[in-house]
Write a protein that holds these residues in place. Structure first.
Motif, short mmCIF file in Angstrom:
data_model
loop_
_atom_site.label_atom_id
_atom_site.label_comp_id
_atom_site.label_asym_id
_atom_site.label_seq_id
_atom_site.Cartn_x
_atom_site.Cartn_y
_atom_site.Cartn_z
N ILE A 200 2.23 -4.62 -6.95
CA ILE A 200 1.00 -4.15 -7.75
C ILE A 200 0.62 -2.80 -6.98
O ILE A 200 -0.04 -2.09 -7.75
N ARG A 201 0.73 -2.79 -5.92
CA ARG A 201 0.26 -1.65 -5.11
C ARG A 201 0.97 -0.43 -5.73
O ARG A 201 0.53 0.74 -6.01
N LYS A 202 2.30 -0.52 -5.96
CA LYS A 202 3.07 0.41 -6.71
C LYS A 202 2.51 0.89 -7.90
O LYS A 202 2.43 2.00 -8.24
N ASP A 203 1.94 -0.15 -8.73
CA ASP A 203 1.49 -0.12 -9.99
C ASP A 203 0.03 0.91 -9.99
O ASP A 203 -0.09 1.96 -10.60
N MET A 204 -0.36 0.65 -8.70
CA MET A 204 -1.89 1.33 -8.78
C MET A 204 -1.56 2.91 -8.01
O MET A 204 -2.24 3.73 -8.66
N ARG A 205 -0.53 2.99 -7.56
CA ARG A 205 -0.19 4.26 -7.19
C ARG A 205 0.32 5.29 -8.29
O ARG A 205 -0.18 6.21 -8.24
N LEU A 206 1.03 4.41 -9.31
CA LEU A 206 1.43 5.10 -10.62
C LEU A 206 0.33 5.42 -11.10
O LEU A 206 0.01 6.42 -11.89
N LEU A 207 -0.95 4.80 -11.37
CA LEU A 207 -2.11 4.75 -12.20
C LEU A 207 -2.56 6.06 -11.43
O LEU A 207 -3.29 6.86 -12.20
N LEU A 208 -2.92 6.09 -10.21
CA LEU A 208 -3.73 7.08 -9.66
C LEU A 208 -2.70 8.50 -9.73
O LEU A 208 -3.40 9.49 -10.19
N ASP A 209 -1.58 8.60 -9.95
CA ASP A 209 -0.86 9.71 -10.20
C ASP A 209 -1.06 10.28 -11.65
O ASP A 209 -1.27 11.31 -11.83
N VAL A 210 -1.17 9.17 -12.56
CA VAL A 210 -1.50 9.41 -14.00
C VAL A 210 -2.73 10.26 -13.99
O VAL A 210 -3.04 11.19 -14.73
N ALA A 211 -3.37 9.56 -13.26
CA ALA A 211 -5.00 9.83 -13.29
C ALA A 211 -5.18 11.40 -12.91
O ALA A 211 -6.24 12.10 -13.47
N GLN A 212 -4.69 11.77 -11.76
CA GLN A 212 -4.52 12.93 -11.14
C GLN A 212 -4.22 14.00 -12.10
O GLN A 212 -4.94 15.25 -12.13
N LYS A 213 -3.05 13.68 -12.70
CA LYS A 213 -2.39 14.61 -13.70
C LYS A 213 -3.31 14.89 -14.55
O LYS A 213 -3.28 15.79 -15.41
N PHE B 261 -6.34 0.10 -4.71
CA PHE B 261 -5.14 0.66 -4.09
C PHE B 261 -5.43 0.52 -2.71
O PHE B 261 -4.54 0.05 -1.81
N GLN B 262 -6.58 0.74 -2.02
CA GLN B 262 -6.70 0.58 -0.58
C GLN B 262 -6.75 -0.81 0.02
O GLN B 262 -6.19 -1.04 1.11
N GLN B 263 -7.50 -1.49 -0.96
CA GLN B 263 -7.50 -3.07 -0.65
C GLN B 263 -5.90 -3.56 -0.74
O GLN B 263 -5.48 -4.35 0.46
N LEU B 264 -4.94 -3.15 -1.59
CA LEU B 264 -3.59 -3.64 -1.65
C LEU B 264 -3.02 -3.20 -0.28
O LEU B 264 -2.08 -3.71 0.33
N THR B 265 -3.36 -1.98 -0.19
CA THR B 265 -2.60 -1.13 1.02
C THR B 265 -2.83 -2.09 2.20
O THR B 265 -1.80 -2.24 3.13
N ALA B 266 -4.19 -2.48 2.57
CA ALA B 266 -4.57 -3.22 3.84
C ALA B 266 -3.77 -4.58 3.77
O ALA B 266 -3.02 -4.93 4.92
N THR B 267 -3.85 -5.21 2.48
CA THR B 267 -3.04 -6.37 2.56
C THR B 267 -1.49 -6.33 3.03
O THR B 267 -0.96 -7.07 3.68
N VAL B 268 -0.83 -5.28 2.32
CA VAL B 268 0.56 -5.01 2.64
C VAL B 268 0.73 -4.61 3.97
O VAL B 268 1.70 -5.11 4.83
N ALA B 269 -0.04 -3.79 4.62
CA ALA B 269 -0.12 -3.38 5.90
C ALA B 269 -0.11 -4.71 6.83
O ALA B 269 0.54 -4.54 8.01
N LYS B 270 -0.74 -5.49 6.63
CA LYS B 270 -0.75 -6.82 7.65
C LYS B 270 0.13 -7.86 7.36
O LYS B 270 0.15 -8.44 8.25
#
Length: 295
Positions: free
Chosen positions: A238-251, A263-272
């Motif tokens: 789902i972190r991947k999905d949030m990255r896709l979301l933010l990419d679409v939002a930026q464009k 996205f940052q919360q998921l990043t912290a969970t994955v990093a741990k």
């Protein structure tokens, strides 16, 4: 009908079984053959490559983890797109970027095949029960032709028109809304806990009154109990999905600060490297930052 199914994770296996129950001829491919064992025992045929899976297919379903995996099975060395019979329809259930969907639709058009975007909402148990919610977009005729198959795997189909990337935008937006709900519940329940109010008591109130909806009932239970099982989707996925979301939002020039929080919360969970938890387990970041929690 001759159907090929590519991608046999938890969701793919469940969807494929529901198609097989209706006596369709099903040929399957997955990078790991072991995941196809139960389908083969139930009558599905195994193919050694994506290309051989679709040799006689009228419809091919794909349910893959990301854009790169879909690109590889469609256009890679043994990709299915060049082998797909003329007039066949590709139903893509993967959560991918709308741009990838558009690119694939163009490739299909040049080969006289058709592409239907069909991302889904629901966990593996919903897929097993044929209770998914389906979003579609793309060629109208192709959508009408495959509708009987979609009715076998879901409880409702919502169409978003001819623009093939539209359903993927909706899927990303839906996952964003789920993520925001998880973050909001985590913050609210943690606030209560820090002030002597049981998380379960807050869950009971909110899930039965102001927020009496499946999301607050189902994910809220995980967050209240801080037991993030069973795993429907991993935090990394789902972190991947949030990255896709933010990419679409930026464009699209759409500020989405809440999207960045999730996205940052998921990043912290994955990093741990928190093992074997549902993606809602990122709620544990809120508890940990407040000095409580048992994740």
């Amino acid at each position: 009908m001759n159907i090929a199914f590519i991608g046999l994770g938890q969701m793919g296996q469940a969807i494929a079984h529901n198609l097989l129950k209706r006596n369709h001829t099903l040929t399957v491919f997955n990078r790991s053959r072991a995941k196809a064992d139960t389908l083969i025992q139930a009558g599905a045929h195994w193919a050694d490559t994506p290309a051989s899976a679709v040799a006689e297919a009228e419809v091919v379903f794909t349910m893959l983890s990301d854009d790169a995996a879909l690109h590889e099975v469609a256009l890679g060395e043994f990709g299915f797109l060049a082998a797909l019979p003329e007039g066949a329809i590709h139903i893509s259930c993967s959560t991918i970027s709308p741009e990838t969907a558009r690119q694939l639709a163009e490739q299909h058009q040049t080969r006289k095949t058709k592409y239907v975007a069909c991302p889904v909402f629901g966990k593996p148990d919903a897929a097993q029960a044929a209770k998914l919610w389906l979003c579609t977009s793309g060629n109208q005729g192709a959508k009408e032709n495959v509708r009987p198959l979609l009715d076998l795997i879901g409880q409702g189909v919502y169409d978003f028109g001819d623009e093939v990337g539209a359903a993927n935008v909706v899927k990303l937006a839906g996952n964003f809304l789920l993520g925001c709900a998880i973050e909001a519940m985590a913050e609210a329940f943690t606030l209560g806990e820090k002030n002597g109010v049981a998380r379960s008591a807050m869950y009971d109130l909110f899930s039965n009154t102001l927020f009496a909806s499946p999301v607050y009932k189902n994910y809220g239970k995980l967050i209240a109990d801080e037991v993030y099982q069973p795993v429907g989707a991993s935090p990394a996925l789902i972190r991947k999905d949030m990255r896709l979301l933010l990419d679409v939002a930026q464009k699209s020039l759409v500020p989405m600060p809440f999207g960045m929080v999730v996205f940052q919360q998921l990043t912290a969970t994955v990093a741990k490297g928190v093992p074997d938890i549902d993606w809602a387990g990122f709620a544990g970041e809120v508890s940990e930052n407040a000095g409580v929690g048992k994740r």
